[in-house]
Structures are given as C-alpha cells and as structure tokens.
Design a protein around this motif. Structure first.
Motif, PDB file in Angstrom:
ATOM      1  N   GLU A   1      -0.792   4.732  -0.992  1.00  0.00           N
ATOM      2  CA  GLU A   1      -1.904   4.816  -0.045  1.00  0.00           C
ATOM      3  C   GLU A   1      -1.446   5.323   1.316  1.00  0.00           C
ATOM      4  O   GLU A   1      -2.206   5.993   2.027  1.00  0.00           O
ATOM      5  CB  GLU A   1      -2.568   3.447   0.111  1.00  0.00           C
ATOM      6  CG  GLU A   1      -3.334   2.975  -1.104  1.00  0.00           C
ATOM      7  CD  GLU A   1      -4.079   1.682  -0.844  1.00  0.00           C
ATOM      8  OE1 GLU A   1      -4.683   1.556   0.246  1.00  0.00           O
ATOM      9  OE2 GLU A   1      -4.033   0.790  -1.709  1.00  0.00           O
ATOM     10  N   TYR A   2      -0.214   4.983   1.699  1.00  0.00           N
ATOM     11  CA  TYR A   2       0.347   5.433   2.971  1.00  0.00           C
ATOM     12  C   TYR A   2       1.453   6.434   2.705  1.00  0.00           C
ATOM     13  O   TYR A   2       2.371   6.168   1.901  1.00  0.00           O
ATOM     14  CB  TYR A   2       0.925   4.253   3.754  1.00  0.00           C
ATOM     15  CG  TYR A   2      -0.104   3.271   4.266  1.00  0.00           C
ATOM     16  CD1 TYR A   2      -1.426   3.639   4.481  1.00  0.00           C
ATOM     17  CD2 TYR A   2       0.269   1.954   4.554  1.00  0.00           C
ATOM     18  CE1 TYR A   2      -2.367   2.736   4.951  1.00  0.00           C
ATOM     19  CE2 TYR A   2      -0.667   1.037   5.032  1.00  0.00           C
ATOM     20  CZ  TYR A   2      -1.973   1.435   5.219  1.00  0.00           C
ATOM     21  OH  TYR A   2      -2.901   0.546   5.683  1.00  0.00           O
TER      22      TYR A   2
ATOM     23  N   LYS B   1       0.830  -1.211   0.000  1.00  0.00           N
ATOM     24  CA  LYS B   1       0.000   0.000   0.000  1.00  0.00           C
ATOM     25  C   LYS B   1       0.859   1.254   0.000  1.00  0.00           C
ATOM     26  O   LYS B   1       0.500   2.267  -0.620  1.00  0.00           O
ATOM     27  CB  LYS B   1      -0.931  -0.013   1.205  1.00  0.00           C
ATOM     28  CG  LYS B   1      -2.006  -1.102   1.144  1.00  0.00           C
ATOM     29  CD  LYS B   1      -2.858  -1.119   2.402  1.00  0.00           C
ATOM     30  CE  LYS B   1      -3.896  -2.230   2.327  1.00  0.00           C
ATOM     31  NZ  LYS B   1      -4.724  -2.301   3.568  1.00  0.00           N
TER      32      LYS B   1
ATOM     33  N   CYS C   1       2.162   1.872  -3.431  1.00  0.00           N
ATOM     34  CA  CYS C   1       1.082   2.386  -4.291  1.00  0.00           C
ATOM     35  C   CYS C   1       0.678   3.812  -3.932  1.00  0.00           C
ATOM     36  O   CYS C   1      -0.154   4.419  -4.626  1.00  0.00           O
ATOM     37  CB  CYS C   1      -0.139   1.472  -4.203  1.00  0.00           C
ATOM     38  SG  CYS C   1       0.131  -0.169  -4.898  1.00  0.00           S
TER      39      CYS C   1
END
Length: 241
Positions: A196-197, A191, A194
């Motif tokens: 997301e974090y 994540k 990608c």
C-alpha cells in the motif's frame, strides 16, 4: 530537573525581606532601647532597599559584561520509522525549554501536514529536507535553536542539513526493524509490506545509517527518558557551559 516556580520565588523574596527587616529592628532596639525608633528604622530600610534593588537591576540590564550568548543549535534525530525519534525529541524539547532556551520543535509529521503533496522518492525527500533546512536557518538567524525529528534515510539528505545549518548535531536513534514493527500502532509497516505504501524506509526503500553521528542511541537498550538525558548532557557540555 526541578524548576523554580514564580510563586515560590515571590514567597522566598518576601520572607527574606521580612527576616532582614526584623533583624535590623532588633539590632536598633538592642542598641538604643527604643521600640518606636526600631520600627521606623525597619520601615525606612524596607522601602529604601526595595528602591535600591530596583535601581540596581535596571542598571545591570544595561551592562553587557558577563553575559554569554548561546549559539543556536539544531538537534537532528534520524532513524527508522517508529524507532522512537518523535518521543525522544519531545522529551528533549521539554527539558531544554526548562532552561529558558529559545527553542522550536520540528517533526516530520507536522511538516508533511503543512505540505501534503511531498513525495517519498529519493529526489523528493532531498528537496523536502532542503526546505526544512531553510526553515531551520531562518529560526537560527533569530537565535532560535531547534529539535528536529525526520527519518532522513539518505546520507546526502543529512549532509544537506549539516551544510545549511549551524551547530548541527546528528542523533541516530537506532532500533532493530522488528522492534519498530512491534511499536507500529499505525500499522504502517503492515501496509508497506502489503504494497500500500511505496518507498517505505526499511521495507521498500533503504535506510543508510549515519557514518558520522554525534550521538548514537539504541532504543532497544535504553528508555526514551534515558536517551533524552544523554542528549541533554551533550548539549549542556557543548553549548551551555
């Protein structure tokens, strides 16, 4: 390490007392040749020695000589996410509890659940660890040692803790980032890659390796059990002599 259970200690005490009483009765019988006198002597000895033992223990509870206070310490486990900090910390905590040391376990996940609004910027992390340092100080004032596991990626974060708490032991749980990714059952690295974090240590934020770690453990080379044993030996040598 094997721990003596209460029931085993009780059984050992009873069998020891029975053996002692039987020995007294045998000696009396051999000297005077009277079974009744041997029996009553054994009975009297049993009750008198139980009372004497109780009185002896109560007196020694009042005597401070010979007692050594264990100074509270803090084991600070740091390293990349999924390097093995929590697993090793849990094992260390379990093993130290067997030594009857007043002890608390502090893990970053538990603290973040209590204070969910904490951010992940450099400043937020430093402020967060300052709060954790206060918590550890409070526990230490009550003679409670701690086993804490936090990523704590910045050198100044770890210095905050070192300057606040007593007997701080920095344990660097070292692992290659590719190994951490393989252990990533939560898919947090995926994540983070990608996007997301944000400010994810090892991906979008740095991890500054400790310059002066007391213990360095490479979990690519040793098991969690071996790592815990290594830490326990250090604690025993330094604080539980």
């Amino acid at each position: 390490m094997l721990k003596e259970t209460n029931i085993r200690s009780v059984v050992k005490g009873i069998t020891y007392r029975v053996a002692g009483t039987c020995t007294t009765m045998l000696i009396v019988f051999l000297f005077v040749g009277r079974l009744d006198l041997a029996f009553y002597t054994g009975l009297a000895e049993t009750f008198s020695k139980i009372g004497l033992y109780w009185l002896h223990e109560r007196v020694w509870l009042k005597v401070r000589w010979g007692r050594k206070k264990i100074e509270p310490f803090n084991i600070w486990l740091t390293g990349l996410p999924l390097c093995g900090k929590t697993t090793v910390g849990d094992l260390v905590h379990q093993k130290l509890r067997q030594l009857d040391i007043p002890l608390e376990r502090i893990d970053s996940k538990d603290i973040r659940e209590l204070i969910p609004d904490i951010g992940f910027t450099r400043n937020s992390r430093n402020q967060h660890l300052h709060r954790v340092g206060h918590l550890i100080c409070t526990l230490q004032k009550n003679a409670i040692s701690t086993v804490a596991s936090f990523v704590s990626p910045y050198e100044e974060s770890r210095e905050i803790i070192a300057n606040m708490v007593k007997n701080n032991i920095i344990v660097y749980i070292k692992a290659d980032i590719e190994t951490c990714k393989k252990r990533d059952y939560k898919h947090v690295y995926e994540k983070a890659i990608c996007g997301e974090y944000q400010n994810f240590t090892g991906i979008s934020d740095v991890y500054e390796e400790p310059k002066h770690a007391d213990i360095v453990i490479d979990t690519d080379e040793v098991s969690a059990e071996e790592a815990a044993e290594h830490i326990i030996k250090f604690i025993k040598k330094r604080y539980i002599k």
